[in-house]
Scaffold this active site. Structure first.
Site, PDB file in Angstrom:
ATOM      1  N   ARG A  75       3.915   1.334   5.714  1.00 21.19           N
ATOM      2  CA  ARG A  75       3.469   2.493   4.928  1.00 21.19           C
ATOM      3  C   ARG A  75       4.703   3.095   4.276  1.00 21.19           C
ATOM      4  O   ARG A  75       5.829   2.701   4.523  1.00 21.19           O
ATOM      5  CB  ARG A  75       2.712   3.506   5.775  1.00 21.19           C
ATOM      6  CG  ARG A  75       3.092   3.690   7.245  1.00 21.19           C
ATOM      7  CD  ARG A  75       4.424   4.268   7.516  1.00 21.19           C
ATOM      8  NE  ARG A  75       4.637   5.462   6.717  1.00 21.19           N
ATOM      9  CZ  ARG A  75       5.843   5.904   6.410  1.00 21.19           C
ATOM     10  NH1 ARG A  75       6.913   5.283   6.826  1.00 21.19           N
ATOM     11  NH2 ARG A  75       5.993   6.987   5.677  1.00 21.19           N
ATOM     12  N   GLY A  76       4.418   4.026   3.329  1.00 22.39           N
ATOM     13  CA  GLY A  76       5.513   4.574   2.535  1.00 22.39           C
ATOM     14  C   GLY A  76       5.462   3.934   1.154  1.00 22.39           C
ATOM     15  O   GLY A  76       5.436   2.702   1.044  1.00 22.39           O
ATOM     16  N   ALA A  77       5.449   4.728   0.112  1.00 22.71           N
ATOM     17  CA  ALA A  77       5.191   4.195  -1.226  1.00 22.71           C
ATOM     18  C   ALA A  77       6.049   2.980  -1.594  1.00 22.71           C
ATOM     19  O   ALA A  77       5.519   1.909  -1.923  1.00 22.71           O
ATOM     20  CB  ALA A  77       5.343   5.321  -2.258  1.00 22.71           C
ATOM     21  N   ARG A 118      -4.785   0.682  -0.959  1.00 18.89           N
ATOM     22  CA  ARG A 118      -4.636   2.143  -0.804  1.00 18.89           C
ATOM     23  C   ARG A 118      -4.493   2.742  -2.205  1.00 18.89           C
ATOM     24  O   ARG A 118      -3.835   2.147  -3.067  1.00 18.89           O
ATOM     25  CB  ARG A 118      -3.414   2.514   0.054  1.00 18.89           C
ATOM     26  CG  ARG A 118      -3.526   2.114   1.529  1.00 18.89           C
ATOM     27  CD  ARG A 118      -2.342   2.633   2.357  1.00 18.89           C
ATOM     28  NE  ARG A 118      -2.444   4.076   2.622  1.00 18.89           N
ATOM     29  CZ  ARG A 118      -1.464   4.801   3.190  1.00 18.89           C
ATOM     30  NH1 ARG A 118      -0.303   4.232   3.476  1.00 18.89           N
ATOM     31  NH2 ARG A 118      -1.630   6.101   3.413  1.00 18.89           N
ATOM     32  N   GLN A 227       3.682  10.552  11.420  1.00 19.61           N
ATOM     33  CA  GLN A 227       4.825   9.815  10.872  1.00 19.61           C
ATOM     34  C   GLN A 227       6.143  10.556  11.129  1.00 19.61           C
ATOM     35  O   GLN A 227       7.201   9.946  11.282  1.00 19.61           O
ATOM     36  CB  GLN A 227       4.671   9.608   9.353  1.00 19.61           C
ATOM     37  CG  GLN A 227       3.595   8.628   8.945  1.00 19.61           C
ATOM     38  CD  GLN A 227       2.269   9.313   8.627  1.00 19.61           C
ATOM     39  OE1 GLN A 227       1.911  10.303   9.279  1.00 19.61           O
ATOM     40  NE2 GLN A 227       1.526   8.806   7.663  1.00 19.61           N
ATOM     41  N   ASP A 268       4.305  10.145  -3.139  1.00 22.88           N
ATOM     42  CA  ASP A 268       3.580   8.900  -3.412  1.00 22.88           C
ATOM     43  C   ASP A 268       3.226   8.759  -4.876  1.00 22.88           C
ATOM     44  O   ASP A 268       2.943   7.655  -5.351  1.00 22.88           O
ATOM     45  CB  ASP A 268       2.326   8.852  -2.536  1.00 22.88           C
ATOM     46  CG  ASP A 268       2.718   8.830  -1.070  1.00 22.88           C
ATOM     47  OD1 ASP A 268       2.998   9.913  -0.518  1.00 22.88           O
ATOM     48  OD2 ASP A 268       2.797   7.722  -0.488  1.00 22.88           O
ATOM     49  N   ASN A 278       1.746  14.020  -2.088  1.00 23.27           N
ATOM     50  CA  ASN A 278       2.504  13.593  -0.921  1.00 23.27           C
ATOM     51  C   ASN A 278       1.641  13.801   0.316  1.00 23.27           C
ATOM     52  O   ASN A 278       0.526  14.317   0.249  1.00 23.27           O
ATOM     53  CB  ASN A 278       3.823  14.364  -0.816  1.00 23.27           C
ATOM     54  CG  ASN A 278       4.789  13.700   0.171  1.00 23.27           C
ATOM     55  OD1 ASN A 278       5.026  12.505   0.111  1.00 23.27           O
ATOM     56  ND2 ASN A 278       5.315  14.491   1.085  1.00 23.27           N
ATOM     57  N   LYS A 279       2.181  13.397   1.470  1.00 22.89           N
ATOM     58  CA  LYS A 279       1.427  13.492   2.714  1.00 22.89           C
ATOM     59  C   LYS A 279       0.774  14.852   2.899  1.00 22.89           C
ATOM     60  O   LYS A 279       1.391  15.882   2.609  1.00 22.89           O
ATOM     61  CB  LYS A 279       2.385  13.204   3.887  1.00 22.89           C
ATOM     62  CG  LYS A 279       1.750  13.161   5.247  1.00 22.89           C
ATOM     63  CD  LYS A 279       0.565  12.231   5.339  1.00 22.89           C
ATOM     64  CE  LYS A 279       0.866  10.866   4.770  1.00 22.89           C
ATOM     65  NZ  LYS A 279      -0.329  10.037   4.529  1.00 22.89           N
TER      66      LYS A 279
END
Ligand SMILES: CSC[C@H]1O[C@H](OP(=O)(O)O)[C@H](O)[C@@H]1O
Length: 376
Positions: A75-77, A118, A227, A268, A278-279
């Site tokens: 995960r993570g852009a 995603r 995370q 993201d 973002n998150k």
């Protein structure tokens, strides 16, 4: 669908392996979350198992790559984009094509499939578009069919390798905003585990550590997938950084106590007007920062800036399974049949963003102008 094989390393295996020039320091070579192995297999560090276990999954099937992105194994852009680029290679190598036109169609089909894993991180689509564009270039050359896969693999490797240098440059620009003794609050994980190395929001923190600049980091645990607790706290502790883990609902208090002089997060997708996805929880942090007159920085490669999306309300926000909220550590933590809303991201309006830090420099408002200029 084949099950990815796993190569579990022992628990005591450090996330960082000492590199010769860093002997005695804990900021040795950071183990990569995404690896293309010497025997030509995609290896993913299973981030769902961190910080308790370091397991690498070996993937040889494009469906497994899709599932690994969807399940947040990786995960993570930027890391998602790098993984998807290798996923195209895995897919096309399993095809038996006899003509270049068929090869190109299959590449586009694998890219389109991986693009459905995603919806929010624009790096996924940026990387896949770059792979299909390169495939079109290769299809119009004299490169023989049997060499096209190897040539296209070089593009995926380039995307991977470039990201490490891009993140280091983001760190250099961001570090100009920090000084010795500052308290920095961050949310989710925008570290080495979310990228090829260094991270985006955490890049200046690693560079500060390497240069003897002491920063005190507060890491939001970042519910529901944690995370911050599982990844950021783990990464920074391993690197010997002064990091304090807090619950998301404690951010206001640490700001009120004067312990935070800057907030820095990843993203993201940045819309053309500077709105930032973002998150989930980032928007609330930006409002808190504003209320406490604390600068709110967003760090990202320019590949995360999406000039084709005019504003944040048009960014697709992923909603994930209710179990991420109603269960923890395998136990239910909410009543059966409870209604749940589980957006994985939120959008921070550009007026709350002090600056956007990229590999090409620090971008400030008015973002509808400055974000275009960064590409010129
Ligand atoms: C450097 S991009 C990191 C970015 O991605 C995270 O989302 P997720 O863990 O769901 O992939 C989060 O939004 C981070 O800021």
């Amino acid at each position: 669908m084949t099950n990815p094989t796993s190569t579990t390393t022992s628990q005591e295996h450090p996330l960082y392996v000492e590199s010769s020039e860093n002997s005695g320091h804990t900021t040795g070579e950071q183990l990569q979350s995404v690896r293309w192995s010497e025997d030509d297999v995609l290896e993913l560090l299973d981030q769902r198992a961190l910080p308790n276990e370091i397991n690498f999954l070996r993937l040889t099937d494009v469906q497994d790559v899709w599932q690994a992105i969807y399940d947040m194994v990786v995960r993570g852009a930027p890391a998602i984009g790098i993984t998807a680029a290798y996923g195209v290679i895995i897919g096309i190598r399993n095809d038996q094509v006899v003509q270049v036109e068929e090869w190109l169609r299959q590449v586009e089909q694998h890219a389109a499939y991986l693009a459905t894993s995603r919806p929010t991180a624009v790096n996924l689509f940026w990387a896949l578009d770059r792979m299909t564009a390169r495939a079109h270039e290769l299809a119009n050359t004299e490169v023989p069919l049997e060499q096209l896969n190897e040539q296209l693999l070089q593009e995926a490797i380039a995307i991977h390798r470039e990201d490490e240098e891009i993140c280091r440059q983001i760190g250099e620009h961001a570090l100009t905003l920090f000084s010795d003794g500052m308290g920095i609050l961050t949310h989710c994980n925008a570290g080495g585990l979310a990228t090829a190395k260094y991270g985006t929001a955490l890049a200046p923190i690693y560079l500060a550590k390497e240069r003897g600049i002491s920063l005190k980091v507060f890491a939001d645990e970042t519910r529901p997938v944690l995370q911050g607790a599982r990844l950021t706290a783990f990464e920074l502790q391993q690197a010997g950084v002064d990091v304090t883990l807090i619950c998301d609902n404690m951010a206001a208090m640490v700001m009120q106590k004067g312990w935070v002089q800057a907030v820095i997060v990843g993203t993201d997708r940045v819309a053309a007007n500077g709105d930032v996805a973002n998150k989930i929880g980032t928007y609330g942090l930006a409002v808190l920062a504003k209320a406490h007159n604390i600068p709110f920085y967003v760090a990202c490669p320019i590949s995360t800036i999406d000039l084709n999306t005019p504003s944040g309300d048009l960014i697709p926000i992923e909603e994930r399974h209710e179990k991420e909220i109603t269960e923890a550590f395998g136990k239910r933590t909410a009543p059966e049949h409870i209604q749940v809303f589980n957006p994985a991201f939120d959008v921070t309006p550009n007026e709350l963003v002090t600056a956007i830090i990229t590999e090409r420099g620090i971008v400030k408002s008015p973002y509808h102008i400055s974000l275009k200029e960064i590409f010129e």
